[in-house]
Motif scaffolding. Structure first.
Motif, short mmCIF file in Angstrom:
data_model
loop_
_atom_site.label_atom_id
_atom_site.label_comp_id
_atom_site.label_asym_id
_atom_site.label_seq_id
_atom_site.Cartn_x
_atom_site.Cartn_y
_atom_site.Cartn_z
N PHE A 11 9.81 8.50 -4.52
CA PHE A 11 9.60 7.08 -4.76
C PHE A 11 9.96 6.75 -6.19
N GLU A 12 10.66 5.63 -6.37
CA GLU A 12 11.07 5.22 -7.70
C GLU A 12 10.27 4.04 -8.24
N THR A 13 9.51 3.38 -7.37
CA THR A 13 8.73 2.22 -7.81
C THR A 13 7.31 2.29 -7.27
N VAL A 14 6.43 1.60 -7.94
CA VAL A 14 5.06 1.45 -7.48
C VAL A 14 5.08 0.76 -6.11
N THR A 15 5.92 -0.26 -5.98
CA THR A 15 6.02 -1.00 -4.72
C THR A 15 6.38 -0.08 -3.57
N ALA A 16 7.37 0.77 -3.77
CA ALA A 16 7.81 1.67 -2.70
C ALA A 16 6.72 2.66 -2.33
N TYR A 17 6.10 3.28 -3.33
CA TYR A 17 5.08 4.29 -3.04
C TYR A 17 3.86 3.69 -2.36
N LEU A 18 3.30 2.64 -2.94
CA LEU A 18 2.07 2.10 -2.38
C LEU A 18 2.32 1.34 -1.08
N GLY A 19 3.50 0.77 -0.90
CA GLY A 19 3.85 0.18 0.40
C GLY A 19 3.91 1.26 1.48
N TRP A 20 4.52 2.40 1.14
CA TRP A 20 4.55 3.54 2.07
C TRP A 20 3.13 4.00 2.38
N ASP A 21 2.29 4.05 1.35
CA ASP A 21 0.91 4.49 1.55
C ASP A 21 0.17 3.54 2.48
N HIS A 22 0.38 2.24 2.34
CA HIS A 22 -0.22 1.27 3.27
C HIS A 22 0.15 1.61 4.71
N GLY A 23 1.43 1.86 4.95
CA GLY A 23 1.89 2.17 6.30
C GLY A 23 1.27 3.44 6.85
N ARG A 24 1.17 4.45 6.02
CA ARG A 24 0.57 5.73 6.42
C ARG A 24 -0.90 5.54 6.78
N ILE A 25 -1.61 4.80 5.97
CA ILE A 25 -3.03 4.54 6.21
C ILE A 25 -3.21 3.73 7.49
N ASP A 26 -2.40 2.70 7.67
CA ASP A 26 -2.48 1.87 8.88
C ASP A 26 -2.24 2.70 10.14
N ALA A 27 -1.29 3.63 10.08
CA ALA A 27 -0.99 4.47 11.24
C ALA A 27 -2.18 5.36 11.60
N THR A 28 -2.87 5.86 10.60
CA THR A 28 -4.04 6.71 10.86
C THR A 28 -5.17 5.88 11.47
N LEU A 29 -5.37 4.66 10.99
CA LEU A 29 -6.38 3.79 11.60
C LEU A 29 -6.01 3.49 13.05
N ALA A 30 -4.74 3.26 13.31
CA ALA A 30 -4.31 2.99 14.69
C ALA A 30 -4.64 4.19 15.59
N ASP A 31 -4.44 5.39 15.08
CA ASP A 31 -4.79 6.59 15.85
C ASP A 31 -6.28 6.62 16.16
N ALA A 32 -7.09 6.31 15.16
CA ALA A 32 -8.55 6.29 15.37
C ALA A 32 -8.93 5.23 16.39
N ALA A 33 -8.34 4.05 16.29
CA ALA A 33 -8.67 2.95 17.21
C ALA A 33 -8.31 3.30 18.65
N VAL A 34 -7.17 3.91 18.86
CA VAL A 34 -6.77 4.31 20.21
C VAL A 34 -7.76 5.34 20.75
N ALA A 35 -8.11 6.31 19.93
CA ALA A 35 -9.06 7.34 20.37
C ALA A 35 -10.42 6.72 20.72
N VAL A 36 -10.89 5.76 19.93
CA VAL A 36 -12.15 5.09 20.24
C VAL A 36 -12.05 4.38 21.58
N GLU A 37 -10.98 3.63 21.78
CA GLU A 37 -10.81 2.88 23.03
C GLU A 37 -10.73 3.79 24.25
N GLU A 38 -10.24 5.00 24.04
CA GLU A 38 -10.14 5.98 25.14
C GLU A 38 -11.35 6.90 25.20
N SER A 39 -12.38 6.57 24.42
CA SER A 39 -13.63 7.35 24.37
C SER A 39 -13.40 8.81 24.02
N ARG A 40 -12.42 9.06 23.19
CA ARG A 40 -12.16 10.41 22.67
C ARG A 40 -12.75 10.45 21.26
#
Length: 155
Positions: A11-40
């Motif tokens: 990453f060459e900019t703060v924008t690029a790194y922290l934007g990527w981090d937002h996406g990574r964090i959002d994907a992990t929350l989505a995984d948790a939400a799916v697992a909750v909805e499926e009672s896993r």
């Protein structure tokens, strides 16, 4: 889910790194939400723990590193960074609700926290990714920006 050790370009900019981090964090929350909805709930707990850990790290980096640099360089103290800090407090309230939902195997409680989180985060992330981070990138020299990005990645 994003692979935690996936090969990526530096990453060459703060924008690029922290934007990527937002996406990574959002994907992990989505995984948790799916697992909750499926009672896993065992999988939900693992994904949620990773999500919360990464989100709190992200907020800490902003509050302890980014916001002070932005305030010092821009001369704007309290304005946008005060709003961001307040939104971080709101997010931490949502985290408690989601955590309790996962721990209690209660999808309804998790959804309450998730809705609260979703009420804050899209606008919060947009303000950061389109205003705050680019402004910070512009306020720093290339050398300073590279050093800050390296520190963000390390911590």
């Amino acid at each position: 889910m994003a692979a935690p050790n996936a090969v990526r370009a530096p990453f060459e900019t703060v924008t690029a790194y922290l934007g990527w981090d937002h996406g990574r964090i959002d994907a992990t929350l989505a995984d948790a939400a799916v697992a909750v909805e499926e009672s896993r709930f065992e999988q939900a707990a693992r994904a949620y723990e990773r999500f919360e850990h990464d989100l709190l790290r992200h907020e800490r980096l902003e509050e302890e590193l980014l916001f002070p640099v932005f305030e010092a360089r821009s001369g704007i103290v309290g304005g946008p960074t005060a709003v961001m800090r307040d939104e971080h407090r709101q997010v931490r309230t949502a985290l408690v609700l989601m955590r309790n939902g996962v721990a209690g195997h209660d999808p309804s409680a998790f959804r309450d926290g998730f809705r609260f989180f979703q009420a804050v985060m899209p606008d919060h992330n947009a303000k950061e990714e389109h205003i705050l981070y680019p402004a910070l990138d512009d306020l720093l020299s290339a050398t300073e920006r590279a050093a800050l990005v390296a520190r963000l990645e390390r911590e």
